[in-house]
Design a protein around this motif. Structure first.
Motif, short mmCIF file in Angstrom:
data_model
loop_
_atom_site.label_atom_id
_atom_site.label_comp_id
_atom_site.label_asym_id
_atom_site.label_seq_id
_atom_site.Cartn_x
_atom_site.Cartn_y
_atom_site.Cartn_z
N ASN A 75 0.82 -1.21 0.00
CA ASN A 75 0.00 0.00 0.00
C ASN A 75 0.86 1.26 0.00
OD1 ASN A 75 -2.37 -1.48 0.03
ND2 ASN A 75 -2.54 -1.47 2.26
N ASP A 85 2.31 1.78 -3.52
CA ASP A 85 1.26 2.19 -4.45
C ASP A 85 0.82 3.63 -4.21
OD1 ASP A 85 1.31 -0.25 -5.65
OD2 ASP A 85 -0.48 -1.03 -4.68
N ALA A 86 0.73 4.00 -2.92
CA ALA A 86 0.31 5.36 -2.58
C ALA A 86 1.37 6.39 -2.93
CB ALA A 86 -0.01 5.44 -1.08
N ASN A 91 -8.91 1.72 -14.26
CA ASN A 91 -8.79 1.68 -12.80
C ASN A 91 -7.73 0.69 -12.34
OD1 ASN A 91 -10.79 3.60 -12.48
ND2 ASN A 91 -12.43 2.10 -12.26
N GLY A 122 -4.23 1.95 -11.28
CA GLY A 122 -4.02 2.44 -9.92
C GLY A 122 -4.30 1.45 -8.83
N ASN A 123 -5.02 0.37 -9.15
CA ASN A 123 -5.41 -0.59 -8.11
C ASN A 123 -5.09 -2.04 -8.43
OD1 ASN A 123 -7.18 1.18 -6.18
ND2 ASN A 123 -7.88 1.72 -8.22
N SER A 166 2.24 -4.28 -8.32
CA SER A 166 1.06 -3.60 -8.87
C SER A 166 1.44 -2.94 -10.18
CB SER A 166 0.57 -2.53 -7.88
OG SER A 166 1.53 -1.50 -7.76
N THR A 213 0.93 0.09 -10.82
CA THR A 213 1.52 1.37 -10.45
C THR A 213 3.03 1.25 -10.29
OG1 THR A 213 -0.48 2.15 -9.31
CG2 THR A 213 1.60 3.17 -8.67
N ARG A 260 -6.41 5.33 -9.14
CA ARG A 260 -6.38 4.81 -7.78
C ARG A 260 -7.67 5.11 -7.03
NH1 ARG A 260 -3.13 2.62 -4.12
NH2 ARG A 260 -3.24 3.26 -1.94
#
Length: 391
Positions: free
Chosen positions: A47, A50-51, A159, A162-163, A239, A241, A307
């Motif tokens: 997380n 990715d963030a 989507n 981002g996810n 991911s 990302t 995201r």
């Protein structure tokens, strides 16, 4: 004894480059202990990375902008506005994601070139020019989203940027096989790159570190890549990302270290007047760097919108400050001419790690802002002190 003496000397000489890695290691170790290992869990690391993606992309572009002695305050709301345009194209105009993304990237380049025009052609200080751009894009974002407030994006392919995560192919001991393969490929490419650079230096009789130091460095970095790969493969794998950020870093690292354009960028940053006298077009470099920044702003907006799976009126708020902070923490010099793309990525991870660790510890948001501000101030002070010592 000679090994330790050389290692100490190497760290002292390259303290700007190695300091951030040491800081990141200390931060991660501290938060891991204080959260009973929760900070280094597969889910949290996944997380966290990715963030950090959309800020890391901005930090790469901001690095080059600061290297040539400029600043770009418009990138945050430019990212938010272009992300909203992407949402409009996908949700309201029915444009496929594989057409929407190139359109947004081209729009980003146009936005960046406009900033470059103001700076290079009209001589407007980049702070003022980009501040004007920030206000314009802030208003444009509000205009685009004023009817609904939020534009929902339902395109699953978009989507996923981002996810989503890369497919596993299969699981090996509960680990994502494809992610393990990609991690192994990265290690091989890193080792090949290091040996290639060392051999080239030896070929032209340039000074290199001893074989022992070189071996320790290669093993240490390879172990870090392997460990992060193992952590991510134990969750959902890499991911999309992360893949996008790695591609951006790889392209810009090659651009800045192995091309004529990269050498010209640093020459302009080190001394614009001397670069101009040597035949380098300072205006051309300014256009290229700001155009690149605009494209990366667009990519950041795509990552952020994907995201959230939506575009909002507040998208892009403070993105530019996070990107600038990541660049400075990552070793970019305020005086220009110094800074690495890889360092800015580490800077982005450092700032994201601070936020993630403090959130896990339940530290209030007011204290978080003060601590992050203190870290940025320390990074700039460190830059000033090391420059004075070199002088």
């Amino acid at each position: 004894m000679q090994f330790y003496s050389e290692a100490k000397s190497l760290i002292k000489v390259n303290i700007r480059e190695y300091g951030m890695y040491i800081a990141l290691f200390i931060i991660m170790l501290t938060f891991s202990i204080m959260t009973d290992g929760l900070f280094m869990s597969s889910r949290n690391i996944s997380n966290l990375i990715d963030a950090t993606g959309y800020i890391a992309v901005l930090a790469v572009g901001m690095t080059l902008v600061i290297v040539i002695r400029h600043i770009d305050l418009s990138v945050g709301f430019a990212a938010g506005f272009l992300g909203a345009i992407a949402a409009v194209l996908l949700s309201q105009a029915g444009v496929p994601f594989y057409i929407t993304i190139p359109i947004i990237l081209v729009l980003g380049i146009i936005v960046g070139l406009f900033n470059g025009l103001l700076v290079a052609q009209f001589g407007i200080p980049s702070f003022v020019a980009s501040l004007a751009g920030m206000l314009i894009f802030r208003g444009a974002l509000l205009r685009v989203t004023e009817k609904t407030g939020t534009i929902i994006v339902k395109d699953e392919n978009f989507n996923a940027i981002g996810n989503g995560f890369i497919p596993a192919i299969t699981k090996v001991g509960g680990l994502n096989l494809l992610s393990l393969i990609l991690g192994a490929v990265m290690i091989v490419l890193y080792i090949y790159s290091e040996f290639s650079k060392r051999n080239n230096k030896l070929k032209y009789n340039f000074e290199v570190v001893s074989a022992n130091i070189f071996t320790v460095k290669v093993i240490f970095v390879s172990a870090i890549i392997a460990y992060i790969t193992w952590i991510l493969a134990g969750y959902n794998g890499f991911s999309w990302t992360v893949i996008v950020v790695m591609i951006v870093v790889a392209v810009y690292h090659f651009l800045t270290t192995s091309t004529v354009l990269g050498r010209h960028i640093y020459a302009v940053g080190s001394n614009p007047e001397a670069a101009n006298l040597s035949g380098i077009s300072v205006k051309k470099i300014t256009y290229i760097v700001f155009g690149s920044m605009g494209m990366l702003s667009a990519l950041s907006g795509i990552l952020f919108t994907a995201r959230l799976q939506s575009a909002t009126t507040t998208a892009g708020t403070l993105f530019e400050l996070d990107a600038i902070a990541a660049a400075y923490v990552g070793g970019v010099s305020a005086a220009g001419g110094v800074g690495k793309v890889t360092g800015s990525i580490i800077g982005a991870i450092v700032m994201a790690s601070l936020s993630s660790g403090m959130n896990l510890m339940g530290i209030g948001i007011s204290y978080q802002y003060m601590i992050r501000g203190a870290v940025l101030a320390i990074a700039v002070i460190f830059d000033v002190v090391t420059r004075k010592k070199r002088a």
